[in-house]
Scaffold this motif. Structure first.
Motif, PDB file in Angstrom:
ATOM      1  N   GLU A 168       0.927  -1.122   0.139  1.00  0.00           N
ATOM      2  CA  GLU A 168      -0.096   0.124   0.030  1.00  0.00           C
ATOM      3  C   GLU A 168       0.765   1.284   0.034  1.00  0.00           C
ATOM      4  N   GLU A 192      -5.949   8.479   1.148  1.00  0.00           N
ATOM      5  CA  GLU A 192      -6.844   7.970   0.170  1.00  0.00           C
ATOM      6  C   GLU A 192      -6.769   6.381   0.326  1.00  0.00           C
ATOM      7  N   SER A 193      -5.548   5.763   0.427  1.00  0.00           N
ATOM      8  CA  SER A 193      -5.317   4.304   0.278  1.00  0.00           C
ATOM      9  C   SER A 193      -5.494   3.664   1.920  1.00  0.00           C
ATOM     10  N   LYS A 195       2.737  -1.463   4.279  1.00  0.00           N
ATOM     11  CA  LYS A 195       2.624   0.100   4.216  1.00  0.00           C
ATOM     12  C   LYS A 195       3.975   0.568   3.607  1.00  0.00           C
ATOM     13  N   VAL A 241      -1.827  -1.214  -3.976  1.00  0.00           N
ATOM     14  CA  VAL A 241      -3.016  -0.225  -3.649  1.00  0.00           C
ATOM     15  C   VAL A 241      -2.273   1.059  -3.588  1.00  0.00           C
ATOM     16  N   GLU A 242      -2.703   1.861  -4.429  1.00  0.00           N
ATOM     17  CA  GLU A 242      -2.201   3.231  -4.471  1.00  0.00           C
ATOM     18  C   GLU A 242      -3.124   4.356  -4.937  1.00  0.00           C
ATOM     19  N   ALA A 243      -2.685   5.771  -4.321  1.00  0.00           N
ATOM     20  CA  ALA A 243      -3.830   6.758  -5.005  1.00  0.00           C
ATOM     21  C   ALA A 243      -3.189   7.804  -5.254  1.00  0.00           C
ATOM     22  N   SER A 289      -6.377   1.189  -7.968  1.00  0.00           N
ATOM     23  CA  SER A 289      -5.975   2.846  -7.952  1.00  0.00           C
ATOM     24  C   SER A 289      -7.205   3.389  -7.566  1.00  0.00           C
ATOM     25  N   ILE A 290      -6.891   4.251  -6.416  1.00  0.00           N
ATOM     26  CA  ILE A 290      -8.154   4.892  -6.058  1.00  0.00           C
ATOM     27  C   ILE A 290      -7.963   6.392  -6.556  1.00  0.00           C
ATOM     28  N   TRP A 306     -13.133   8.949   1.106  1.00  0.00           N
ATOM     29  CA  TRP A 306     -12.012   7.973   0.886  1.00  0.00           C
ATOM     30  C   TRP A 306     -12.363   6.779   1.671  1.00  0.00           C
ATOM     31  N   GLY A 309     -12.363   3.574  -0.729  1.00  0.00           N
ATOM     32  CA  GLY A 309     -11.503   2.623  -0.094  1.00  0.00           C
ATOM     33  C   GLY A 309     -12.029   1.109  -0.030  1.00  0.00           C
ATOM     34  N   ALA A 367     -12.146  -0.085  -3.343  1.00  0.00           N
ATOM     35  CA  ALA A 367     -11.091  -0.453  -3.737  1.00  0.00           C
ATOM     36  C   ALA A 367     -10.604  -1.975  -3.076  1.00  0.00           C
TER      37      ALA A 367
END
Lengths: 405, 417
Positions: B25, B30-31, B47, B109-111, B138-139, B184, B188, B191
């Motif tokens: 992540e 946002e993620s 993370k 997972v990314e934003a 992707s957010i 988010w 989230g 996502a």
């Protein structure tokens, strides 16, 4: 291009749902390829089939846009579960399904002889998710309810509104639109788990327990420090100015949020660098927070004579977060939603042309297909003669006995 | 290398729905929720933080007297069960290290703003070179393409464009959001769902893919009524505040009512919808000497609020009910309301949610020890229960770089840079 396969293709879901949470969960799954069969009955129709708005204000079980919007991409079978043959057919449906979802209060499915213990006998690796207000255990397990009070109990209503007034809460049944997201996550995770282990599972999905996830930081803060978070209008403790400002026209608004010092410079520039905005105190967050009230008034004067779109475009060009408060008419014309083809127009045999919304996610290699919502019992015959293997004569006999009411 | 992760074989039984998957992540508020949910589901969520820590570590509310890098309670609430490594993606070396790590991962997972990871050489295609079956979630605020692609976003701005803001608030004031940011969280959750669906698809086909979530679309769904009312009648839905206005006469009744120690929610329904609650409330008020003759005489299933003049509803029902509620506490109304089947509910603040007996009875709350805090942290438990505890809050949020050694050493990498 090779043909894309929908992610949930080959997955069959049987829904014993009503209102929003259950039906929306399976509707989304249907959009991603699951075959969803909604079990309903004319003897006690799903309550949102009777809820406004109706297309052209015509009251009819097949004419509610509210029902339509939460029930896209699924089939409907009408089964009278109080009739023993109705229950028998429901069990046969489940025996041929992968997932069952129910959204009745705890105990209702068991009363019909369709509880998890009953269903797992006909489908040993069943995935079943029960989504009621308060969960399958505890003193409140059989309390009925709906999204508006759940929004209040879970702490969301209290935090929406103005500090000098009673809370107003977000519009309508807010939690009905967060719970299905988590329900779908649980179901697809369980499907992958079953794929890897061969095991089904029973999921006790308390809507209250999903909803309080959305206020978790405030809960932790209270438990740790005793501080009770308060509603703050549109203010933010870490950004200023941060608000919703009036624009030209009737009830038109733009949201503007200055999240850092650079964005403040952008806003000042957009406003034509008026003298009051050049106060060096305002270059730092602390200074802007201290004058938040005055800033809101000044900005409202500036936006008040301008078109909402004009303000948004001007500020966004300077990299300041700003957005028009879209109303129901705007949404269908919003450039981004139009670009994304977010609404799909489908022809419904009773409602005529209806715009259905998509789920928020798009996959690069798998399609999302939003199909129109079903009329009550529209697929009864198809499912009985096909999946359930009834002969035509038997189907007609059962029909005469009221099994498909 | 972790070849075992590439085998879609049996998962460890009993651990979690998504046990055996590794999720990376990337930084950003946002993620957070997507990663937290995947960790609850049993995935190993790492993370990846920049050297100074994820900027979300600085977001309030902050706990007093705690190491500033760990004091954010938003951070603590949204990072349970994760691991933390430090990698500087601004440097070539950091990016190379990240690619090594990505080769062992199942999901990223990314934003980041659209196009940003591509510019850094870490776009989906590049990552697939080291891990061909990778799933990427992707957010985005508004989508990765289209007219709003490069718009700057915030929670309030997403509320505005989604249509949700317009229908929330008192009619005589500007539209208003929930003060605790929500966008988010909706995005989230979607996502996390997208990642789980893509893993399911990969398991069946061997093919990884990317899923892009739009927070704009996610929140539009919450504003459900706005677009359908326009579609049905060409009418714009307007905010009504804490009241309900019912056609054809436009008779208005409160939804939020003051009580002795706060507020309660009570919908005064007409017809069948109020056929249980209304007579039960009438009797309750009468039992306690606060009965209303108008309510006692009412044939409730035939009560139609929209066809009753405002003054009659106010004097006959609203004022007596308001007086009854005002003389009782939230708990008195909630507990006795449950007993009598009157749908009156507490408008809980944080203290009220923590005090809910149902949540206590179900053993919902989790208490986690964290090295930076003297007290235990109390947090919501899993959002869904199974007998096998396949969804579980698995531990406190990681301290900055806590797992550098554990994660990076087996790859022959050194962390902290």
């Amino acid at each position: 291009m090779e043909k894309q396969t929908a992610i949930l293709e080959g997955v069959r879901m049987v829904e014993f749902g009503w209102a929003v949470v259950g039906p929306l969960t399976t509707s989304w799954a249907g959009g991603f390829g699951a075959e969803v069969i909604k079990v309903e009955t004319r003897t006690r129709p799903d309550i949102i089939r009777s809820m406004t708005p109706f297309k052209d204000d015509k009251v009819d079980l097949d004419n509610s846009l509210f029902f339509g919007r939460e029930n896209a991409s699924k089939k409907s079978i009408a089964l009278n579960l109080k009739h023993h043959r109705g229950k028998e057919l429901a069990l046969k449906l489940v025996a041929n399904a992968d997932v069952v979802l129910d959204s009745y209060t705890a105990g209702v499915m068991a009363k019909w002889g369709l509880g998890y213990e009953d269903l797992v006998k006909v489908k040993p690796d069943l995935i079943m998710l029960s989504s009621c207000m308060y969960g399958q255990t505890g003193a409140l397990r059989s309390m009925p309810g709906y999204g508006v009070p759940l929004t209040a109990i879970s702490g969301l209503t209290y935090h929406c509104g103005w500090p000098d007034r009673k809370p107003c809460g977000p519009y309508g049944s807010y939690t009905d639109y967060l719970v299905p997201r988590l329900n779908l996550l649980a179901i697809v995770s369980a499907l992958d788990h079953r794929r890897r282990t061969g095991q089904g599972v029973y999921l006790d999905a308390a809507q209250l327990e999903a909803s309080v996830q959305f206020v978790a930081p405030a809960l932790l803060n209270y438990a740790l420090t005793g501080q009770v978070a308060q509603r703050a209008g549109n203010r933010d403790p870490e950004a200023a100015p941060h608000g919703v400002y009036p624009c030209a026209g009737k009830d038109r608004w733009v949201a503007i949020t200055v999240m850092d010092d650079r964005q403040w410079k952008g806003l000042v520039h957009a406003m034509g660098s008026p003298g009051w905005a050049l106060d060096p105190e305002l270059e730092r967050l602390e200074g802007r927070l201290a004058q938040a009230e005055e800033l809101d008034q000044r900005i409202a004067q500036w936006t008040g004579t301008r078109q909402d779109h004009e303000v948004m475009e001007l500020l966004q060009a300077l990299q300041v977060p700003a957005g028009v408060a879209n109303d129901g008419r705007d949404l269908g014309q919003d450039p981004q939603l139009v670009y994304d083809q977010y609404f799909s127009r489908r022809e419904h045999p009773v409602m005529g042309s209806v715009d259905y919304a998509a789920h928020s996610m798009e996959f690069s290699a798998s399609p999302q297909n939003v199909e129109r919502s079903p009329c009550l019992g529209e697929h009864t015959e198809e499912i009985c003669l096909g999946l359930l293997g009834l002969g035509r004569e038997e189907y007609q006999r059962l029909d005469e006995q009221g099994v498909f009411k | 290398m972790r070849q075992d992760r590439r085998v879609e074989g049996a998962a460890p039984v009993g651990a979690g729905f998504l046990s055996g998957y590794r999720v990376l992540e990337l930084a950003g508020q946002e993620s957070l929720f997507a990663g937290k949910l995947l960790a609850d589901m049993g995935a190993e969520v790492i993370k990846v933080e920049p050297p100074g820590g994820d900027p979300a570590r600085l977001m309030g509310p902050m706990a007093p007297g705690v190491d500033p890098a760990e004091a954010s309670l938003l951070w603590q609430a949204m990072n349970t069960g994760k691991k933390s490594v430090i990698l500087d993606l601004e440097t070539y070396k950091g990016r190379d290290l990240f690619l090594e790590l990505a080769a062992t991962a199942d999901v990223v997972v990314e934003a980041y703003p659209p196009g940003c990871l591509e510019d850094m050489g870490l776009g989906y295609e590049e990552l697939c070179r080291v891990r061909p079956e990778l799933v990427m979630a992707s957010i985005t605020a508004f989508g990765e393409d289209g007219p709003y692609r490069d718009f700057m976003a915030s929670d309030l701005v997403i509320w505005a464009l989604s249509g949700l803001l317009y229908i929330c608030g008192d009619p005589d004031r500007p539209p208003v959001r929930i003060s605790l940011p929500q966008s988010w969280l909706h995005a989230g959750a979607d996502a996390a769902t997208g990642a789980a669906m893509a893993l399911f698809h990969r398991g069946r086909t061997g093919q990884g893919q990317r899923v892009v979530v739009s927070a704009l679309k996610a929140l539009e769904r919450v504003a459900y009524a706005s677009q359908i009312l326009w579609g049905a009648r060409g009418r714009v839905l307007r905010r009504q505040g804490s009241a309900l206005r019912i056609p054809p006469m436009g008779t208005t009744t409160p939804l939020i009512w003051p009580c002795a120690d706060g507020f309660v929610a009570f919908y005064l329904f007409g017809g069948q919808m109020g056929a249980v609650s209304n007579p039960a409330l009438t009797k309750w008020m009468d039992d306690e000497g606060m009965g209303s003759e108008y309510m006692k005489a009412m044939d409730w299933p035939k009560f139609s609020i929209g066809h009753t003049p405002q003054q009659e509803v106010d004097q006959g029902v609203v004022e007596p009910v308001a007086a009854f509620f005002a003389a009782r506490t939230q708990r008195e109304l909630w507990d006795e309301g449950v007993r009598r089947r009157v749908m009156v509910y507490p408008v809980n603040d944080a203290s009220g949610v923590l005090a809910e007996a149902q949540l206590k009875e179900r053993g919902f709350w989790v208490r986690l020890a964290h090295p930076a805090f003297e007290q235990e942290l109390t947090l919501p438990g899993p959002f869904v229960k199974t007998e096998e505890s396949l969804c579980l809050v698995r531990g406190a949020a990681p301290t900055l770089g806590q797992h550098n050694q554990e994660i990076l050493a087996p790859l022959g990498l050194e962390g902290g840079r």
